[in-house]
Design a protein around this motif. Structure first.
Motif, mmCIF file in Angstrom:
data_model
loop_
_atom_site.group_PDB
_atom_site.id
_atom_site.type_symbol
_atom_site.label_atom_id
_atom_site.label_comp_id
_atom_site.label_asym_id
_atom_site.label_seq_id
_atom_site.Cartn_x
_atom_site.Cartn_y
_atom_site.Cartn_z
ATOM 1 N N LEU A 1 0.840 -1.205 0.000
ATOM 2 C CA LEU A 1 0.000 0.000 0.000
ATOM 3 C C LEU A 1 0.874 1.253 0.000
ATOM 4 C CD1 LEU A 1 -3.133 0.861 0.476
ATOM 5 C CD2 LEU A 1 -2.282 1.468 2.730
ATOM 6 N N VAL A 2 1.894 1.247 0.850
ATOM 7 C CA VAL A 2 2.774 2.419 0.955
ATOM 8 C C VAL A 2 3.517 2.641 -0.366
ATOM 9 C CG1 VAL A 2 4.845 3.302 2.105
ATOM 10 C CG2 VAL A 2 2.988 2.325 3.450
ATOM 11 N N ARG A 3 3.912 1.549 -1.011
ATOM 12 C CA ARG A 3 4.611 1.658 -2.296
ATOM 13 C C ARG A 3 3.719 2.327 -3.349
ATOM 14 N NH1 ARG A 3 6.095 -1.153 -6.827
ATOM 15 N NH2 ARG A 3 4.513 -2.747 -6.643
ATOM 16 N N ARG A 4 2.417 2.324 -3.115
ATOM 17 C CA ARG A 4 1.501 2.928 -4.081
ATOM 18 C C ARG A 4 1.029 4.321 -3.652
ATOM 19 N NH1 ARG A 4 -3.185 -0.635 -5.914
ATOM 20 N NH2 ARG A 4 -3.430 1.217 -7.214
ATOM 21 N N ILE A 5 1.597 4.872 -2.585
ATOM 22 C CA ILE A 5 1.242 6.241 -2.211
ATOM 23 C C ILE A 5 2.063 7.192 -3.081
ATOM 24 C CG2 ILE A 5 1.397 7.984 -0.397
ATOM 25 C CD1 ILE A 5 0.582 5.865 1.596
ATOM 26 N N GLY A 6 1.379 7.988 -3.878
ATOM 27 C CA GLY A 6 2.052 8.981 -4.724
ATOM 28 C C GLY A 6 3.150 8.353 -5.560
ATOM 29 N N SER A 7 4.319 8.981 -5.496
ATOM 30 C CA SER A 7 5.498 8.540 -6.238
ATOM 31 C C SER A 7 6.655 8.473 -5.253
ATOM 32 C CB SER A 7 5.817 9.588 -7.299
ATOM 33 O OG SER A 7 6.074 10.830 -6.630
ATOM 34 N N LEU A 8 7.810 8.071 -5.732
ATOM 35 C CA LEU A 8 8.969 8.036 -4.839
ATOM 36 C C LEU A 8 9.250 9.431 -4.260
ATOM 37 C CD1 LEU A 8 11.196 6.374 -3.591
ATOM 38 C CD2 LEU A 8 12.589 6.776 -5.621
ATOM 39 N N ALA B 1 -6.200 14.478 7.356
ATOM 40 C CA ALA B 1 -7.537 13.907 7.616
ATOM 41 C C ALA B 1 -8.413 13.807 6.370
ATOM 42 C CB ALA B 1 -8.252 14.703 8.711
ATOM 43 N N SER B 2 -7.806 13.488 5.252
ATOM 44 C CA SER B 2 -8.599 13.323 4.037
ATOM 45 C C SER B 2 -9.383 12.009 4.117
ATOM 46 C CB SER B 2 -7.661 13.295 2.830
ATOM 47 O OG SER B 2 -8.317 12.723 1.720
ATOM 48 N N PRO B 3 -10.629 11.988 3.610
ATOM 49 C CA PRO B 3 -11.374 10.721 3.624
ATOM 50 C C PRO B 3 -10.744 9.658 2.725
ATOM 51 C CG PRO B 3 -12.613 12.462 2.483
ATOM 52 C CD PRO B 3 -11.407 13.106 3.084
ATOM 53 N N ILE B 4 -9.805 10.075 1.856
ATOM 54 C CA ILE B 4 -9.164 9.102 0.970
ATOM 55 C C ILE B 4 -7.672 8.982 1.244
ATOM 56 C CG2 ILE B 4 -10.787 8.967 -0.956
ATOM 57 C CD1 ILE B 4 -9.200 11.375 -2.138
ATOM 58 N N GLY B 5 -7.235 9.409 2.432
ATOM 59 C CA GLY B 5 -5.846 9.179 2.830
ATOM 60 C C GLY B 5 -5.621 7.680 2.969
ATOM 61 N N ASP B 6 -4.530 7.191 2.404
ATOM 62 C CA ASP B 6 -4.389 5.734 2.287
ATOM 63 C C ASP B 6 -3.982 5.014 3.572
ATOM 64 O OD1 ASP B 6 -5.174 5.293 -0.319
ATOM 65 O OD2 ASP B 6 -3.217 5.869 -1.119
ATOM 66 N N SER B 7 -3.331 5.715 4.490
ATOM 67 C CA SER B 7 -2.817 4.975 5.647
ATOM 68 C C SER B 7 -3.890 4.719 6.710
ATOM 69 C CB SER B 7 -1.644 5.739 6.290
ATOM 70 O OG SER B 7 -2.107 6.955 6.836
ATOM 71 N N MET B 8 -4.944 5.553 6.710
ATOM 72 C CA MET B 8 -5.870 5.518 7.853
ATOM 73 C C MET B 8 -6.696 4.235 7.991
ATOM 74 S SD MET B 8 -5.161 8.954 7.527
ATOM 75 C CE MET B 8 -6.290 9.782 6.480
ATOM 76 N N ASP C 1 0.188 3.667 -10.173
ATOM 77 C CA ASP C 1 1.063 4.634 -9.496
ATOM 78 C C ASP C 1 0.412 6.014 -9.502
ATOM 79 O OD1 ASP C 1 3.540 3.035 -9.097
ATOM 80 O OD2 ASP C 1 3.496 2.917 -11.282
ATOM 81 N N GLN C 2 0.858 6.854 -8.597
ATOM 82 C CA GLN C 2 0.499 8.277 -8.619
ATOM 83 C C GLN C 2 -0.996 8.497 -8.750
ATOM 84 O OE1 GLN C 2 1.883 10.823 -7.706
ATOM 85 N NE2 GLN C 2 3.415 11.705 -9.058
ATOM 86 N N ASP C 3 -1.800 7.791 -7.990
ATOM 87 C CA ASP C 3 -3.238 8.029 -8.058
ATOM 88 C C ASP C 3 -3.841 7.922 -6.667
ATOM 89 O OD1 ASP C 3 -5.600 8.698 -9.203
ATOM 90 O OD2 ASP C 3 -5.826 6.899 -10.406
#
Ligand SMILES: Cc1cc2nc3c(=O)[nH]c(=O)nc-3n(C[C@H](O)[C@H](O)[C@H](O)COP(=O)(O)OP(=O)(O)OC[C@H]3O[C@@H](n4cnc5c(N)ncnc54)[C@H](O)[C@@H]3O)c2cc1C
Ligand code: FES
Ligand code: FES
Length: 496
Positions: free
Chosen positions: A293-300, A315-322, A387-389
């Motif tokens: 999941l972390v590898r797919r957050i944004g870009s390097l 606190a975004s409703p689409i933040g990936d780590s939460m 990536d980057q999405d």
């Protein structure tokens, strides 16, 4: 309170040369500084929001071990003030006279450039990768290069020649100029380290970069309305895209106590200021899905700057780590002045971008319980691009099973399904006390509609979100009960 040395100036290395900045605007970006003040125009502006990579530069930092490490970042969303104590390397620094850096020469040889607008950004991502490979004695494969370059977009060349160039350059040693840059940083940066707070005041605006957690807490008590800045991958865009004026900024990137990543017997501790890349090993230790999941957050470039604390703080409703942190039962550690408090992370989110964070309070870190042998976990990210999405839907599940395979506890959370990253109480109830079977899953899939009323937006319709969420729960069941081959078939069906 700790007294800040007022109007101190950021000091850093630009390539081989020392610089001291007089900033009329404490939120001036690194890109503006390079192009307008230094007239270094190799670094380009494409999107000004961290998406295209045309502005990629390298930041060098000297660790306590005396080793200089580089990371690629997007100059368009980094504030120049954050360069304090670092080395900034741009595309102009790499060649030695007519002699190009191996990654530059390889791009020429492989015809890896057409209009050339993206090329300096690619060069800088490739240079940082080349430095890391040489330091580690590693040889990257095509997949590693693809990951490394996923944050650099090219509209005309096509990626094959660029990736070929990166692979060809990998067998070349680091040139003398790269060694010179590294040696300059090792010699100069330790003397630039601060024990006190960097404080800039200009044009009625303030910028503070505390060196310790106590200094940060004191400053925040004094300026409770200040904007906290960590990696700037959200805050930077408030300036470049929303044109917000930030009157008081407290930068947390120099606070060593916030960067800690520690494995303890029952849990991992991840400091709020640890970047995604720094925390990758911890995430991998918790579960392979989390590392994926972390590898797919944004870009390097984004993962080199963005922090876990920033994801939670935003606190975004689409933040990936939460969703994963909620499903795993993570505890959030907060601090205000000298007082600390701890809360389950799901209690932190009160409404759309509304949180339990009090004025003057900051996130110190997250305590994430390890999985027990009788627990099953998964998290998935569904987005239009790999990536980057940003996620359309991002669920996370943790089930605890007894000896008979009956679910004794279910923790399920989703991103993208509500105004906040939220648990699914009715779905959890449909699972708890029942065997982990296809029939139970079918009942739980139906219950998801009672937990969420997802929104329609440009990323996905409400109907799509609900359908994907249901199918992913089924995928989780298959992944934890059926042979792996079957799960892969299903994963493709879900994506289709
Ligand atoms: C191109 C691009 C791609 C992205 N892709 C993704 C993605 O795939 N998934 C995803 O989830 N996000 C993504 N993001 C969003 C962003 O990268 C993340 O939210 C990131 O975690 C923010 O961290 P940061 O350190 O950069 O935060 P900052 O921008 O510095 O801060 C973000 C917010 O958190 C607050 N904050 C920061 N630190 C603290 C603290 N210690 N205590 C309290 N508040 C704090 C800030 O005040 C601000 O409100 C993307 C952003 C960009 C520009
Ligand atoms: S200009 Fe596009 S990422 Fe910076
Ligand atoms: S060469 Fe034109 S954008 Fe890449």
């Amino acid at each position: 309170m700790t007294q800040a040395s007022v109007s101190s100036r950021p000091r850093f290395l630009l390539g081989l040369e020392p610089r001291t900045l007089d900033l009329a605007d404490p939120t001036r970006t690194v890109l503006e500084y390079l192009r307008l003040d230094e007239r270094r125009r190799g670094t380009k502006e494409g999107c000004a929001e961290g998406d295209c990579g045309a502005c990629t530069v390298a930041l060098g930092e000297c660790g306590a071990d005396g080793v200089v490490r580089y990371r690629a970042v997007n100059a368009c969303i980094q504030f120049a003030a954050t360069l304090d104590g670092k080395q900034l390397v741009t595309v102009e620094d790499l060649a030695e006279g007519e002699r190009l850096h191996p990654v530059q020469q390889a791009l020429v040889d492989a015809h890896g450039s057409q209009c050339g607008f993206c090329t300096p950004g690619f060069v800088m991502s490739m240079y940082v990768g080349h430095e890391a490979d040489k330091a580690a004695g590693a040889t990257p494969d095509r997949q590693a290069i693809n990951d490394r370059l996923a944050g650099n977009l090219c509209r005309c060349t096509g990626y094959r020649p660029i990736v070929d160039a990166a692979l060809a350059a990998a067998s070349e040693p680091a040139p003398a100029q790269a060694d010179r840059l590294r040696a300059a940083a090792a010699a100069a940066l330790p003397a630039l380290a601060r024990a006190d707070t960097l404080a800039i005041e200009a044009d009625g605006r303030r910028y503070f970069a505390p060196a310790t957690l106590d200094q940060a807490a004191d400053l925040l008590a004094q300026w409770p309305g200040a904007t906290l800045l960590a990696g700037g991958t959200d805050v930077g865009l408030w300036v470049t895209k929303l044109h917000k004026r930030l009157d008081t900024v407290i930068y947390l990137g120099d606070v060593v106590e916030l960067k800690g990543i520690v494995e303890r017997p029952g849990h991992w501790w991840i400091g709020a200021g640890a970047t995604y890349n720094e925390a990758l090993a911890a995430f991998a230790g918790l579960h392979p899905d989390l590392a994926e999941l972390v590898r797919r957050i944004g870009s390097l470039q984004i993962r080199n700057a963005g922090t876990l604390g920033g994801n939670i703080g935003n606190a975004s409703p689409i933040g990936d780590s939460m969703p994963a942190l909620i499903a795993l039962g993570a505890q959030l550690h907060l601090r205000r002045g000298a007082a600390g408090r701890v809360m389950p992370i799901e209690d932190y989110f009160l409404g759309y971008r509304r949180t339990a964070l009090q004025p003057g309070e900051l996130i110190v870190g997250v305590e994430i319980p390890k999985l027990a042998a009788n627990q099953r976990f998964a998290t998935y990210k569904v987005s239009k691009r790999f990536d980057q999405d940003i996620s359309a839907v991002c669920p996370a599940y943790r089930l605890t099973l007894d000896d008979q395979g009956v679910i004794t506890e279910a923790r399920i959370a989703h991103g993208g399904m509500a105004a906040i990253p939220a648990r699914a109480p009715r779905t959890e109830a449909a699972l708890t006390g029942r065997p982990w079977t296809a029939e139970t899953v079918a009942a739980a899939m139906a219950a998801l509609a009672d937990d969420y009323a997802p929104i329609d937006d440009m990323r996905a319709s409400a109907g799509y979100r609900l359908k994907v969420a249901r199918n992913l729960l089924r995928r989780f069941h298959l992944a934890t009960t059926a042979p792996q081959t079957r799960v892969h078939v299903l994963a493709k069906e879900v994506a289709a």
